[in-house]
Design an enzyme around this catalytic site. Structure first.
Site, PDB file in Angstrom:
ATOM      1  N   HIS A  54      -5.407  -0.815   1.237  1.00 28.28           N
ATOM      2  CA  HIS A  54      -4.571  -0.424   0.102  1.00 28.28           C
ATOM      3  C   HIS A  54      -3.949   0.958   0.298  1.00 28.28           C
ATOM      4  CE1 HIS A  54      -7.384  -3.430  -1.484  1.00 28.28           C
ATOM      5  NE2 HIS A  54      -6.498  -3.690  -2.427  1.00 28.28           N
ATOM      6  N   GLU A  82       2.192 -12.636  -3.123  1.00 32.16           N
ATOM      7  CA  GLU A  82       3.343 -11.852  -2.655  1.00 32.16           C
ATOM      8  C   GLU A  82       4.393 -12.737  -2.006  1.00 32.16           C
ATOM      9  OE1 GLU A  82       0.310  -9.272  -3.808  1.00 32.16           O
ATOM     10  OE2 GLU A  82       0.172 -10.910  -2.341  1.00 32.16           O
TER      11      GLU A  82
END
Length: 322
Positions: free
Chosen positions: A129, A60
């Site tokens: 998540h 990321e």
């Protein structure tokens, strides 16, 4: 008029701008031939090719860094992070670079980048998540933040996010990807313009993301009891449509704020503070805030549902106000 799912509307917004402007490109983990972890980018690889729909490494930091660099040099990137939770890995590039470069260079560069952040709980994806981290990014000067709750808003806000010359954090709730709704307009929805999803006179419920639908369910149930609830969806968290909030509170004089994020330190507290500081004279009762419990998101479905605010919580809060 066309019926679309939330995911289809996001894809349509991106595709419209990519057809119009060759400088718009999309990249992220598995967004290419695979079509995205949640299927949102399905078909875009075939239409636009591997130069404009690009798979990235599982990093990321690299994804956000590439978005910053490409935006600074004239492209209009859309960067997808598979889960908003992984924004933590790219926070330096986002907070210390993207958010500040236009300011630090005296406006001599633009930073037209969109970061897609699939977030939220309710799908048993567990603690790493399932988070709602929108308060983090609304805290950072230089970032704009939107959170659509319907397919119509998803499409219109995506168009405006891509058009903007500043970094826009585009929060999308992954539990709503299959939600279908009418799309009556293919025009941009201006950032900073909220929407009244249900008109009412007795209490204003300000809700974001998936909680808009919980608020609408609560409004329907309370309507049967003779309590008229106005459901206000900010749509854009920053800039925030304070005028619309003031307009609603001048009519109802009561406010309930519901967001899915952890209540402690959440963006709902910012809205509450704005109301207290700027709209206090409209209030006939204290503001009530609802949010998720202050724990990591549980994996077990029964615990996850207990963790999340819902329509029954909103009904209880509105009854206290009314």
């Amino acid at each position: 008029m066309k019926k679309m799912s939330y995911a289809e509307a996001i894809r349509e917004g991106m595709s419209i701008r990519m057809r119009e402007d060759p400088n718009v490109l999309l990249f992220g983990e598995d967004v290419g031939a695979f079509g995205g972890c949640f299927g949102v980018t399905a078909g875009m690889f075939n239409e636009f090719g591997d130069k404009r729909v690009r798979d990235t490494p599982i990093s990321e930091g690299a994804i956000i860094g590439a978005a910053v660099g490409s935006a600074a040099t004239g492209l209009r990137p859309i960067a997808e992070l598979m889960f908003c939770d992984f924004l933590t890995v790219g926070m330096d590039q986002l907070v210390n670079q993207a958010a500040k470069m236009r300011y630090m260079f005296g406006g001599k560069i633009s930073m037209p980048m969109v970061v897609r952040l699939p977030g939220g709980a309710g799908v048993s994806a567990a603690a790493q998540h399932s988070q709602s981290l929108e308060a983090w990014v609304t805290h950072v000067p230089g970032l704009k933040v939107v959170y659509p709750s319907t397919p119509q808003d998803a499409l219109g806000l995506m168009l405006s996010a891509i058009d903007d010359d500043n970094p826009v954090m585009y929060v999308e709730h992954k539990a709503m990807y299959t939600l279908k709704g009418e799309v009556n307009s293919f025009d941009p929805i201006p950032l900073g313009k909220g929407d009244i999803k249900h008109a009412g006179d007795d209490v204003t419920v300000i809700a974001t993301g998936k909680m808009v639908h919980e608020a609408l369910a609560a409004a329907k149930a309370l309507g049967d009891e003779g309590i008229s609830v106005e459901v206000l969806d900010p749509r854009s968290l920053y800039p925030l449509d304070k005028d619309l909030i003031a307009q609603s509170l001048s009519k109802t004089h009561k406010a309930v704020i519901v967001t899915e994020e952890n209540r402690r330190g959440g963006y709902g507290g910012e809205i509450s503070a704005i109301i207290a500081e700027e709209m206090f004279d409209y209030l006939d009762a204290p503001v009530i805030r609802l949010g998720a419990l202050d724990t990591p998101v549980p994996f077990a479905p029964v615990l996850e549902q207990a963790y999340l605010p819902n329509a029954q919580d909103i009904i209880k809060a509105v009854r206290e106000q009314a």
